[in-house]
Design an enzyme around this catalytic site. Structure first.
Site, PDB file in Angstrom:
ATOM      1  N   CYS A  55       0.822  -1.208   0.000  1.00 31.29           N
ATOM      2  CA  CYS A  55       0.000   0.000   0.000  1.00 31.29           C
ATOM      3  C   CYS A  55       0.862   1.267   0.000  1.00 31.29           C
ATOM      4  O   CYS A  55       0.397   2.339  -0.369  1.00 31.29           O
ATOM      5  CB  CYS A  55      -0.965   0.010   1.175  1.00 31.29           C
ATOM      6  N   ARG A  57       4.174   1.358  -1.453  1.00 33.54           N
ATOM      7  CA  ARG A  57       5.224   1.414  -2.460  1.00 33.54           C
ATOM      8  C   ARG A  57       5.008   0.393  -3.573  1.00 33.54           C
ATOM      9  O   ARG A  57       4.371  -0.640  -3.366  1.00 33.54           O
ATOM     10  CB  ARG A  57       6.595   1.152  -1.835  1.00 33.54           C
ATOM     11  N   ALA A 118       7.199  -4.256  11.108  1.00 33.49           N
ATOM     12  CA  ALA A 118       7.719  -5.552  10.672  1.00 33.49           C
ATOM     13  C   ALA A 118       6.975  -6.133   9.478  1.00 33.49           C
ATOM     14  O   ALA A 118       7.459  -7.071   8.845  1.00 33.49           O
ATOM     15  CB  ALA A 118       7.665  -6.534  11.846  1.00 33.49           C
ATOM     16  N   GLY A 194      -7.705  -9.931   4.322  1.00 34.29           N
ATOM     17  CA  GLY A 194      -6.264 -10.128   4.164  1.00 34.29           C
ATOM     18  C   GLY A 194      -5.493  -9.816   5.428  1.00 34.29           C
ATOM     19  O   GLY A 194      -6.069  -9.614   6.510  1.00 34.29           O
ATOM     20  N   GLU A 195      -4.178  -9.737   5.300  1.00 31.25           N
ATOM     21  CA  GLU A 195      -3.286  -9.550   6.453  1.00 31.25           C
ATOM     22  C   GLU A 195      -3.541  -8.229   7.169  1.00 31.25           C
ATOM     23  O   GLU A 195      -3.555  -8.175   8.405  1.00 31.25           O
ATOM     24  CB  GLU A 195      -1.831  -9.619   5.972  1.00 31.25           C
ATOM     25  N   ILE A 197      -6.328  -6.414   7.271  1.00 28.88           N
ATOM     26  CA  ILE A 197      -7.606  -6.466   7.984  1.00 28.88           C
ATOM     27  C   ILE A 197      -7.487  -7.351   9.220  1.00 28.88           C
ATOM     28  O   ILE A 197      -8.035  -7.027  10.290  1.00 28.88           O
ATOM     29  CB  ILE A 197      -8.726  -6.981   7.045  1.00 28.88           C
TER      30      ILE A 197
END
Length: 428
Positions: A55, A57, A118, A194-195, A197
């Protein structure tokens, strides 16, 4: 071999432009194939490539015998449907050591909107796996990324770079808490599964809201995530009719077009009698139409809007950043040394092949002599002399060729290569 990178990120390009170059993970392989095919039709048939798209780059890393930056620029501009001049005004380009430094900084969380976060490391590993699966990753880029992961691990182990980081999800919770007096009385809707959310739902669930719902294109995946938080799952198609039920909406899908439009939000506000709604759009490209932000009683934040929140307390991290940069510097030097050595690999291979050929010829001659009944001592003497002559022939020929200046230069080189023990002044 040379490495080059080009990209645009949250510091160089606005959200909507970044959205034009966003690639979902399942798009990476075909996109890489398209990129490499475009090289193959020109003067650069063998190009390694990898694409990192998050989101914040989109970056392309390439490696080949010769850099082809203009070609890469043209391909990326075309893929995003923008003029090359516009892309150049918002992009950055990097070569060799600077490309490596940038990759190491990205992996370590030093180039993120959330300093020290991270998540980017996992996203880079996913991108590298996708490039590997697509057959686009050669030894040079593989070495670059494996070293970037090792540097990132050392940075996180040896410094406190991530100790003060505020994730996007935590920032969203903080802002929601400023709007609603008690988050336990709110109903929260997450769009996507997804990750990002997952992370946001984890943070909001800790505040024990009144209700949690997950809207996702695939109901099964939505149900799996919702069950972890004691929430309900709904189909994405039901979203417009149920939007009014929720006080907080957090959206992050891989959709290429907005899925929450101005009309749907206006109808939801009317049904809510204009009770405020807090909306967070973490998607690139956008999930929520930008015009929604202008509505009264709507508090809409994008990833770029959250930047100010997550950068608070940055002064506390400057010492950790300085430590991290030292680790990265050492990593860059090591990679560049490796890259420099790569240039001599073909010569080393040729030397080894030549030496093997000489050895095989002398072994064959020695076997024939032994078969004829020659003594072992005489055969060993002949074989060692034969090998020595073969090794020295080229050097001797060069010493007798050319003018005086070139012979002097040759003599110095041969002395350096063959007389190292004598030059060191010791017998060891």
């Amino acid at each position: 071999m040379t490495v080059w990178a080009l990209g645009l990120n949250h510091t160089t390009a606005p959200l909507d432009l970044r959205g034009r170059f966003a690639f979902a993970l399942d798009q990476i392989a075909p996109t890489l194939q398209s990129l490499r095919s475009s090289f193959a039709s020109g003067r650069h048939p063998q190009v390694e490539a990898a694409i990192i798209s998050t989101c914040n780059r989109t970056e392309i890393y390439c490696a080949s015998e010769h850099a082809a930056l203009d070609h890469t620029f043209g391909w990326l501009a075309q893929s995003g449907g923008v003029a090359p001049a516009l892309l150049r005004s918002h992009a950055y380009t990097l070569h060799d050591g600077e490309a490596a430094r940038h990759a190491f900084r990205v992996a370590s969380g030093l180039d993120s909107m959330v300093l020290g976060e991270a998540q980017i490391l996992g996203q880079m590993k996913d991108a590298v796996r996708a490039a590997e699966t697509a057959g686009a990753l050669g030894s040079t880029l593989n070495q670059l990324f494996q070293r970037s992961f090792a540097v990132a691990k050392e940075v996180r182990t040896a410094t406190e770079i991530g100790a003060h980081s505020i994730s996007m999800a935590a920032a969203a919770v903080r802002l929601a808490g400023q709007l609603f007096e008690d988050l336990r009385k709110t109903r929260v809707l997450f769009v996507g599964a997804g990750e990002m959310i997952d992370l946001a739902a984890t943070h909001f669930a800790a505040k024990e809201p009144k209700a949690i719902a997950i809207a996702n294109r695939t109901l099964e995946r939505g149900e799996k995530l919702a069950s972890r938080f004691g929430g309900e799952a709904m189909r994405l198609a039901d979203l417009p009719s149920r939007l009014a039920e929720f006080d907080i909406i957090v959206s992050c899908t891989a959709s290429t077009l907005p899925i929450i439009g101005l009309g749907a939000v206006e109808r939801a506000l009317k049904a809510r009698k204009h009770r405020p709604m807090f909306m967070v759009d973490l998607a690139v490209p956008r999930d929520i139409e930008p015009e929604v932000k202008a509505l009264e009683d709507i508090y809409l934040y994008t990833v770029d809007d959250l930047a100010q929140v997550v950068q608070q307390g940055q002064a506390n991290r400057q010492a950790a950043v300085a430590q991290a940069e030292v680790i990265i510097d050492a990593g860059v030097q090591s990679f560049m040394h490796w890259l420099g050595q790569r240039g001599t690999v073909p010569l080393i291979q040729q030397l080894n092949a030549q030496a093997d050929e000489w050895r095989a010829a002398e072994m064959a001659r020695a076997r024939k002599l032994l078969a004829k009944g020659e003594s072992v001592e005489a055969v060993l003497e002949a074989m060692s002399r034969g090998l020595t002559q073969k090794m020295m022939h080229g050097a001797m020929a060069e010493l007798h060729a050319g003018d005086a200046a070139s012979r002097e230069q040759t003599a110095q080189t041969i002395s350096r290569l063959f007389l190292r023990k004598e030059r060191s002044g010791t017998g060891h």
